[in-house]
Design a protein around this motif. Structure first.
Motif, PDB file in Angstrom:
ATOM      1  N   GLY A   5       0.813  -1.202   0.000  1.00  0.00           N
ATOM      2  CA  GLY A   5       0.000   0.000   0.000  1.00  0.00           C
ATOM      3  C   GLY A   5       0.845   1.251   0.000  1.00  0.00           C
ATOM      4  O   GLY A   5       2.070   1.218  -0.201  1.00  0.00           O
ATOM      5  N   ASP A  25      -2.702  -3.646  -0.049  1.00  0.00           N
ATOM      6  CA  ASP A  25      -3.799  -3.576  -1.027  1.00  0.00           C
ATOM      7  C   ASP A  25      -4.078  -4.994  -1.502  1.00  0.00           C
ATOM      8  O   ASP A  25      -3.209  -5.646  -2.094  1.00  0.00           O
ATOM      9  CB  ASP A  25      -3.424  -2.684  -2.212  1.00  0.00           C
ATOM     10  N   THR A  44      -8.296  -2.370   1.185  1.00  0.00           N
ATOM     11  CA  THR A  44      -7.139  -1.551   1.523  1.00  0.00           C
ATOM     12  C   THR A  44      -7.010  -1.499   3.039  1.00  0.00           C
ATOM     13  O   THR A  44      -7.941  -1.064   3.731  1.00  0.00           O
ATOM     14  CB  THR A  44      -7.274  -0.121   0.972  1.00  0.00           C
TER      15      THR A  44
END
Length: 364
Positions: free
Chosen positions: A279, A286, A355
């Motif tokens: 991420g 992610d 996320t």
């Protein structure tokens, strides 16, 4: 997206100036003083007796005060009636005057929003009771039918009959366990035990468990989770040494439920890909779960994460059999981390994007 003509495109809505109650009361005092002063000047100029001027001044001030007081107390009376109705369970009533440009307008907006929230909660409670009753009734009725046949001598208590009874019992157990998770969520008693872990071996273990569980359920003809063994699960982690910071148990719920949902809606011999990337912040993650099914129409993309929502589109001949709680549990676990989950755009099938932040955001 550009807004069509004729719908106010490019025209900012005018902002109404707010006039507080303090300003109105101050204006009332000033107007009363001006009236009294004006009448006094008239009395001095026309030699009118002071007592008449005093009487006229008092009457004029009382009329203006009554007019202003009515404008302030009438909304309060209505708010009181609406609040009393809400306390008795009538969540359909709303307060008028929410467009007022003072504190009473703000209070009316707040009461109306509270009524909207309470109405939504009450509707959700009724739907929850109805859905839970339906979910419990189906396996209980099937289990009862099996046991009655055994007791009445219609069927023997052979392994096949017992496997059928066990299947319904397991379904009841899974439903009760899921409801307990939701109860802990609603009560806010689920702790978050985040730690640093390597993503590749972790997700590889989750996918292996999903394949093994599907194989066992297929042999037992179980329900409540997918029983398909024709769908290929693929893992894509980049870089291979990727690490993340999250609660491994809660993340397992997210990935397992997303895989289960993707497999159910995959075509025969389809492919489900679990993709993990780093991420934006350190130790963030992610995560994507992509299938090759029919996808989810855009108007339904927010509804699929609601409790007891069963999205259509399961593969032909492959009954869902789920409780409609899997994606709701996944959203709950992601929210617990302070992350985001949603249906993302995809050229084919359904693509759900998760996320997770590197450090869980503090919950309000």
């Amino acid at each position: 997206m550009s807004r069509p003509r004729g719908q106010g495109a490019g025209r900012p809505r005018p902002v109404k100036a707010k006039i507080s109650i303090k300003t109105k009361l101050g204006t009332l005092v000033v107007v009363s003083v001006f009236i009294t002063t004006g009448l006094l000047l008239v009395a001095l100029e026309t030699s009118t007796e002071l007592r008449f001027i005093t009487v006229f001044s008092v009457i004029a001030t009382l009329l203006i005060t009554q007019f202003v007081a009515h404008g302030l107390t009438a909304p309060l009376d209505e708010m009181n009636r609406v609040a009393r109705g809400i306390s008795h369970g009538d969540f359909t009533r709303r307060v008028r005057g929410a467009d007022r440009r003072d504190e009473l307008g703000d209070l009316a907006c707040t009461i109306n929003r509270m009524a909207d929230d309470l109405e939504a909660v009450d509707r959700h409670r009724k739907e929850l009771v109805a859905n839970v009753s339906h979910e419990l009734r189906t396996p209980i009725a099937a289990l009862r039918a099996v046991l009655e046949n055994v007791v009445d001598g219609v069927s023997a208590a052979d392994p096949e009959t017992m496997r059928t009874a066990l299947k319904q019992t397991e379904r009841l157990g899974r439903l009760v366990e899921t409801l307990l998770d939701l109860s802990r969520l609603d009560n806010g008693v689920v702790p978050l035990r985040a730690r640093r872990f390597e993503v590749w071996p972790y997700l590889s273990g989750v996918l292996k468990e999903a394949n093994l569980a599907a194989g066992r359920r297929a042999l037992a003809s179980g329900s409540g989770h997918h029983t398909r063994t024709d769908v290929h699960l693929h893992l894509d982690v980049s870089p291979p040494e990727l690490t993340a910071h999250a609660d491994a148990e809660r993340l397992h719920q997210v990935v397992a439920n997303l895989i289960d949902n993707a497999v159910k809606h995959s075509p025969p011999h389809g492919r489900v890909t679990v993709r993990a990337r780093r991420g934006e912040s350190p130790e963030s993650l992610d995560l994507e779960v992509v299938d090759e099914g029919p996808g989810i129409p855009e108007p339904q993309r927010r509804q699929v994460f609601e409790r007891f929502n069963r999205g259509g589109g399961a593969a032909p001949g492959k009954g869902d059999g789920g409780t409609g709680l899997g994606l709701a549990i996944a959203r709950w676990a992601v929210d617990l981390h302070g992350g985001r989950i949603g249906v993302a755009e995809s050229a084919r099938g359904c693509r759900i994007l998760v996320t997770l932040p590197g450090v869980p955001s503090p919950r309000p």
